[in-house]
Design a protein around this motif. Structure first.
Motif: not given
Length: 812
Positions: A33, A37, A39, A50-52, A87, A89
């Motif tokens: 990720v 972004e 996802v 999921y994101f960073r 990350i 989530k």
């Protein structure tokens, strides 16, 4: 010292290993990720995200979602940060299938920081390009391997007419592991099939993507072996004719496969059975076996019904549990299932556990409920489940929520609005080796009717538990003390110590009575629990667990037959609300070994607004060989949706203390040993076995047992004790045993597992294999490190007839 997320993940990757047989096949944790972004990975009614963050760490984030086209954003459950590092989530819940949604990331104040991303939930009605009638495929009735390649726009369906079945001969050396083996396939559906047999599995899904197993009847798979009464790793376990331990034989096995759906199936009557913890960790058959699944597994609305004759190990079992990619791994839903009668866990949510969701299931008759030990990646969500009538085949029960593997772990686990009802089970097991200093556990709105064992300790000080209700050991004092213990470690500020008052637990009705303090008192939990909901699994008065999208009801959900009324028929009312769309047909299904009860009529149709009465009759003449019988039947529709009803029946049973099936046995009665005779104290308070007992130990001033016995012929013999242990006195102690003046051997004994008798109830327990003995007289010396209430010592060639497993096997 604080361990960073990166360091924790490095420790995980360094320490976790898998068995040699699968190590070379272990997939990597694949989660890339980029900064900024988002996802998403949807399923039918949930979506992982999921994101960073692109901004510096230390900022609190939230996730909003909405149906595409709607104006209002709904707040999701708060994201977590565990592993991989950096990350964030979590999951979105209660989505409609085949629907367009969008999700975004905002700050705690609602400022958008990652723009909306759209996704579409799965459809249960994909486009079918080709239908294959297996009854028209030559040889398919003996088993088949499927390698077809469908597409997302055109699935391939395998089906067969009602009454046709695949029946594969069980061959130990069969190169095909399943009666149906799906290998390297894509976009394939197996529907409306009856599958009997399979060397290891009923249906094996290997290296495949997007395979669905729908409305199938699966039985008769797996290996049958010989139980080993040894002192090594085979202790009490079953091994096949090649000497291999029998384990991981799944009715449906999912291996290295992506997006597998197991839905509306009835799995029952495997060929083998699992040993109990009386000997060692159980091994044996399982309903669903998950091994490096690659994620995207959905297991919903199934009936996985074991029995004392064919106990599951775990009902749903994970493999490679020490690997972050093990078990269900990620992005998976296990919901609306009936999981009954196992000797270990109801479900293993072990391995990666990254956005694995377990909800609205019913677990009954297992040692533990839900195991999240270890949860290596997280987060996991366990909500609105019923865990009732716990216990393996010997009656032993441990933890409703098990976390206690001795592995480093930092995956978050969330337990929300579950109901646990079983005075023999404890609430929440401690962690093995928690990493870092962030919380691991989160609990809200659970109802625990359990015992006082395993109060969470110091490792739970950093957890986030609140709003749960406790009724401990059946009394207010113990409940208050338990709650106070939680408050001393900073948990359960608003927890409640009070009896929940269910409508009728004896009939399986765990909805809340009108005067229950748990009504309308749940904490709201974003995207899961609304304001005004009830505590426990049945958050509304109309809730049904296990949940199925089925208007049909079967009441009561449980029948209990005592010895006094075992011949009296009972009634179950099958009804359909007047608002139902149309009539519903059903048939009664029950395990092959459950021939001790009968349900009539065996089929029927219920119209909207109508109630049909089923009559359940127990055949008391078949209640032989053990004190209690456990089973279930299903009111099952042609589409595979059902309402399960459990049956418990007590038998007029007296244990045969000198079973004819064990003719070459010697008995040393404690009261008959001169050194012990003066210590005889009482008879068995439970009144089951009778006889006297003696309490003795190896403590100075108290005698050892030294006695002689005679065996009638040469053979391999074992020592058994008919005894009881007060586990407050003897926890993880040992005994020393010597035969014919030889070197004393230490005998490991765990009062938690092997004994489970209660301080005043005798039970025969396998103790130690003696090896080959010649006919004639021998001497035995037994020294106890701790206290033991001893009735007699048994020397026998055939331990099985003295034990619960043996009695269950005899009936099988």
């Amino acid at each position: 010292m604080k361990i960073s997320n990166f360091a924790a993940f490095s420790v995980l990757l360094a320490l976790f290993s898998v068995s040699r047989s699968v190590a070379a096949e272990e997939p990597r944790v694949d989660l890339k990720v980029a900064a900024g972004e988002l996802v998403v990975v949807p399923s039918f009614e949930a979506c992982s995200y999921y994101f960073r963050p692109a901004t510096p760490d230390g900022i609190s984030y939230a996730v909003d979602f909405r149906r595409v086209g709607e104006r209002h954003w709904q707040r999701g459950f708060a994201p977590v940060s565990d592993n991989p590092p950096g990350i964030r989530k979590g999951s979105l819940f209660n989505l409609s299938e085949a629907t367009e949604w969008e999700v975004r990331v905002v700050t705690a104040q609602g400022v958008e920081v990652i723009a909306p991303v759209s996704f579409r939930t799965w459809s249960s009605q994909p486009t079918i390009a080709k239908i294959i009638d297996l009854s028209q495929v030559p040889g398919a009735e003996k088993g088949i391997v499927i390698t077809d390649q469908g597409t997302a726009e055109g699935w391939i369906k395998y089906t067969a007419p009602r009454g046709w079945k695949i029946s594969r001969t069980n061959n130990l050396n069969d190169p095909q592991s399943g009666a149906i083996t799906v290998r390297g396939a894509r976009y394939v559906i197996l529907e409306n099939l009856t599958v009997v047999g399979g060397a290891r599995h009923g249906i094996a899904i290997e290296d495949s993507e997007n395979v669905r197993v729908l409305n199938c009847d699966i039985s008769g798979w797996g290996r049958v072996g010989t139980q080993h009464y040894t002192n090594d790793e085979k202790r009490g376990k079953y091994a096949d004719a090649n000497g291999q331990l029998i384990n991981l034989d799944g009715g449906v096995a999912i291996t290295r496969s992506l997006n597998t759906v197991v839905e509306r199936n009835y799995l029952h009557d495997p060929r083998g059975r699992a040993n109990s913890w009386q000997y060692s960790h159980p091994t044996g058959p399982t309903a669903v076996f998950a091994n490096f699944t690659r994620g995207g597994s959905v297991v919903r609305w199934n009936d996985f019904v074991g029995s004392d004759e064919h106990r599951w190990n775990d009902v749903i079992e994970s493999a490679s549990n020490r690997s972050p990619a093990g078990g269900f791994y990620r992005d998976s839903d296990i919901s609306g299932n009936f999981l009954a009668f196992g000797n270990d866990d109801g479900v293993e949510l072990e391995g990666g556990g990254m956005n694995v969701r377990f909800y609205r299931n019913k677990i009954e008759g297992t040692l533990c409920g839900v195991s999240t030990g270890a949860s290596l990646l997280g987060p996991q969500f366990i909500f609105e489940n019923l865990i009732v009538n716990p216990g393996d085949e010997t009656g032993l029960a441990l933890m409703a929520f098990k976390n206690s593997h001795g592995l480093p772990q930092s995956g978050k686990r969330h337990h929300i609005n579950n109901t646990i009802y079983g005075p023999t089970i404890s609430a929440y097991g401690g962690y093995g080796k928690p990493l870092g200093d962030e919380r691991l556990g989160y609990m809200r709105n659970n109802i625990f009717v359990v015992n006082s064992a395993r109060l969470p300790g110091e490792t739970s000080r950093r957890d986030n538990f609140d709003g749960d209700q406790f009724w401990i050991d059946g009394n207010a004092g113990a409940s208050s003390a338990f709650l106070e213990g939680l408050r001393k470690i900073g948990q359960e500020k608003y927890g409640v110590a009070a009896e929940p008052r269910f409508v009728s637990p004896s009939e399986g009705d765990f909805s809340l009575a009108p005067d229950s303090v748990a009504r309308e008192n749940a904490f709201a939990v974003a995207n899961l629990v609304f304001d005004g909901a009830h505590r426990g699994a049945l958050i509304e008065d109309t809730s049904e667990v296990p949940f199925r999208p089925l208007a049909l009801r079967a009441i009561p959900r449980q029948l209990v037959f005592t010895t006094a009324d075992s011949n009296a028929p009972r009634q179950v009312r099958v009804s359909l609300p007047a608002s139902a769309n149309g009539a519903v047909s059903f048939e009664i299904r029950q395990n092959a070994v459950s021939d001790w009860f009968r349900v009539q009529p065996a089929s029927g149709t219920v119209a909207p607004g109508q109630t049909l009465t089923l009559t359940v009759t127990v055949d008391a003449a078949k209640l032989k060989g053990r004190p209690n019988f456990k089973g279930a039947f299903l009111v099952r529709t042609p589409e595979g949706l059902s309402r399960p009803v459990t049956i418990y029946a007590a038998a007029n049973y007296t244990e045969d203390l000198r079973p004819a099936a064990a003719p070459h046995s010697a008995y040393i009665e404690a009261a008959a040993v001169p050194a012990l005779a003066s210590l005889v104290r009482a008879t068995d308070a439970a009144g089951v076995f009778g006889g006297s007992y003696v309490a003795f130990s190896g403590v100075a001033g108290e005698p050892e047992l030294q006695a002689s016995f005679e065996v009638p012929r040469a053979g391999r013999y074992a020592v058994m004790l008919r005894a009881s242990i007060d586990d407050n006195v003897m926890k993880r102690r040992s005994l020393e045993l010597a035969i014919d003046g030889g070197k004393a051997e230490a005998v490991g004994i765990d009062a938690d597992y092997q004994w489970n008798t209660g301080a005043s109830h005798f039970r025969a327990v396998f103790l130690h294999a003696l090896g080959e003995l010649q006919p004639g007289r021998h001497t035995l010396r037994l020294a106890v490190k701790g206290a033991l209430n001893l009735n007699e010592v048994i020397i026998t060639e055939t331990p099985s007839p003295f034990l619960a497993e043996g009695r269950h096997e005899a009936k099988r």
